[in-house]
Write an enzyme that holds these catalytic residues in place. Structure first.
Site, PDB file in Angstrom:
ATOM      1  CG  ASP A  19      -2.089  -0.808   0.998  1.00 44.90           C
ATOM      2  OD1 ASP A  19      -2.147  -1.704  -0.099  1.00 44.90           O
ATOM      3  OD2 ASP A  19      -3.222  -0.820   1.572  1.00 44.90           O
TER       4      ASP A  19
ATOM      5  CB  SER B 299      -3.082   4.733   5.429  1.00 48.95           C
ATOM      6  OG  SER B 299      -1.770   4.121   6.055  1.00 48.95           O
TER       7      SER B 299
END
Length: 552
Positions: free
Chosen positions: A78, A468
């Site tokens: 990510d 996130s």
């Protein structure tokens, strides 16, 4: 054994011939076949060492009488995918991982599975595969990265993102940024804060799919290799006792996971992944559980990004087992849940103790009285939205401000870079949901830039995308229904007042119903163009964020 369908009898002679071509002997083929899904690749720092962990798992399986059969899966980092088209592929990769494991396990009649994993979508994707297949299964993490050190202070990946914000604000130089960049991530493992990867590794331990220690033993410690060997032996005991994932993944196990998540102040992404794993296991899961338990379970661990402690600190304080022991002492867990050790959760934590009362605080002296996550609802999010309330500055828990509306992350970040965002603004980033993005991108770049500019205490950010696990501040994600489904977020206009009341679990747009009806009648959907047949297929079948963004 399931493998008998591929190895027994005269009619399976061709099958055995092919297996012998792979080097297997007759006496090995008689053993239970244990598929070992290895998520190793050479780009994700949490995965670069997984060959080592996998070899340890295989050694344990072989020593306990099984035949380990290794195969690969994909994975997306990510951090590397952040803030470009790559992030659109991250969440969809979870379903590909689940499907690929199902294909391998069913196609080759494996008797059991051990899944060697790390990082954000790979962990839940593997857990979903275990729940769907329901053959003896166990998850082994590669473990967390050690914390970086610079000028006598702990730093992590989030520090780098926030230093980018300082660079935009003019409070950090290129040389400063380069120094932080070189020190933040000292080696292999999942990034060192209580971000999504480490939260999910902890959840595997709490759910009972991972061995004690799975969530916190650092990647570079020999103890991680020993755990992997023990996991290899444990899977053979599960085969012998015929203990399957759905024996472990009960409603009570998910309640335990939510309770520990709230105590840890884990990533908002657990509100996507826990419902998705429950869906695969056939267990009902309502996001309201986070609020119901959040009123009972206090926030005990002040972990990065909201606090100063990192995973190695939690490990030294006793790890997830110590957190569970502390919660169990307050009658906040179901102790009779079965785990992959073959023992109950209560039996696993019988010898656990807290070794640092600042890293894992007592129940009567928590960091916050309420749990780390909250589900918000209101006229802007009728089906719900999620916020990591433990990482929100007190002055932003209740806030009303004018909407600054953007139809993509890129538009919002350009405005941040141009310094056109003002104190008090509420950034609304829409058409980034599961369908709209497509892929429900994370927004770490804008949230970290705002934090680095010192605006995380004055500016809120609301999106139908997600954040996130490293995000902090008044970052409210997973707004449902999403803009692509004509949710209220699609109808917000520049300057509309948005009301946020996190203690009251409310998120509202202060526009009257008549005006909203007018806007809805005139609504023309904005479609983010994407040159990917895979993503266009995904956007047609993916569910909303409140349902875990599973494929329907």
């Amino acid at each position: 054994m399931r493998s008998d369908r591929a190895k027994l009898g005269p009619q399976r002679a061709p099958h055995r011939a092919l297996l012998k071509a792979a080097g297997y002997t007759d006496w090995e083929l008689e053993r239970p076949w244990v598929g070992v899904a290895n998520a190793y690749n050479q780009i994700i720092p949490g995965h670069v060492h997984l060959q080592r962990i996998t070899e340890a798992v295989k050694a344990g399986i072989y020593a306990a009488g099984g035949l380990p059969i290794e195969f690969p899966t994909i994975g997306v980092c990510d951090g590397i995918a952040m803030n470009h088209i790559g992030m659109k592929f991250s969440l969809p990769s979870r379903e590909l991982i689940m499907d690929s494991i199902e294909v391998m396990a069913q196609g080759h009649a494996f008797d059991a599975l051990v899944m060697v994993t790390n990082c954000d979508k790979i962990i839940p994707g593997m857990a979903m595969a275990a729940a769907r297949l329901n053959i003896p299964s166990l998850v082994v993490s590669g473990g967390p990265m050690l914390t970086g050190r610079l000028n006598g202070k702990d730093i992590d990946l989030n520090t780098v993102f926030e230093t980018v914000g300082k660079r935009i604000a003019g409070t950090a130089t290129d040389a400063d940024l380069l120094e932080v960049e070189g020190a933040a991530c000292p080696g292999c493992g999942s990034c060192s804060g209580m971000f999504t990867a480490n939260t999910m590794n902890c959840m595997m331990e709490v759910l009972g799919l991972g061995m004690p220690g799975n969530g916190t033993i650092p990647a570079v410690y020999a103890e991680r290799d020993r755990l992997a060997k023990d996991a290899g032996r444990a899977i053979m005991a599960l085969v012998e006792k015929d203990i399957k994932p759905r024996d472990i993944l009960t409603r009570e196990a998910f309640e335990n996971a939510v309770a520990v998540d709230l105590a840890l102040g884990g990533s908002t992404n657990t509100t996507l992944h826990l419902p998705a794993i429950a869906w695969a296991a056939g267990v009902d899961f309502d996001l309201q559980l986070f609020n119901t338990l959040g009123d009972k379970v206090p926030h005990l661990c002040s972990m990065s990004p909201g606090g100063n402690h990192h995973i190695q600190d939690l490990y030294a304080a006793g790890g997830v087992q110590a957190v569970m022991a502390r919660l169990s002492g307050g009658d906040l867990l179901h102790g009779d849940c079965l785990t992959v050790t073959g023992k109950t959760l209560a039996e696993n934590i019988a010898g656990a103790r807290v070794k640092d009362d600042e890293v894992i605080r007592p129940l009567d002296r928590p960091y916050h009285e309420k749990g780390g996550l909250a589900i918000l609802r209101g006229s802007l999010a009728p089906d719900g939205a999620v916020v990591k309330q433990a990482a929100v500055a007190p002055e932003m828990l209740v806030h009303t401000g004018p909407a600054r509306v953007f139809n993509s992350e890129e538009e919002a970040f350009a405005a941040i870079q141009a310094r056109s965002i003002r104190d008090g603004d509420v950034l609304v980033i829409r058409y980034e949901g599961p369908k709209g993005g497509p892929g429900m991108r994370e927004m770490l770049t804008p949230t970290s830039a705002l934090a680095g500019m010192g605006m995380d205490k004055t500016v809120a950010l609301i999106t139908d995308g997600r954040f996130s696990g490293a995000s902090r501040g008044a970052s409210i994600g997973h707004v449902s229904p999403e803009a692509a489904a004509c949710g209220p977020i699609a109808l917000v206009e520049e300057g509309d007042l948005v009301s946020i009341d996190i203690p009251a679990k409310k998120l509202d747009i202060l526009v009257d119903e008549a005006e909203f009806a007018r806007r809805r009648a005139a609504w023309v959907p904005y479609v983010q163009p994407v040159d990917s047949p895979f993503l266009n297929r995904y956007r047609r079948v993916v569910s909303s964020g409140v349902k875990g963004a599973v494929l329907e």
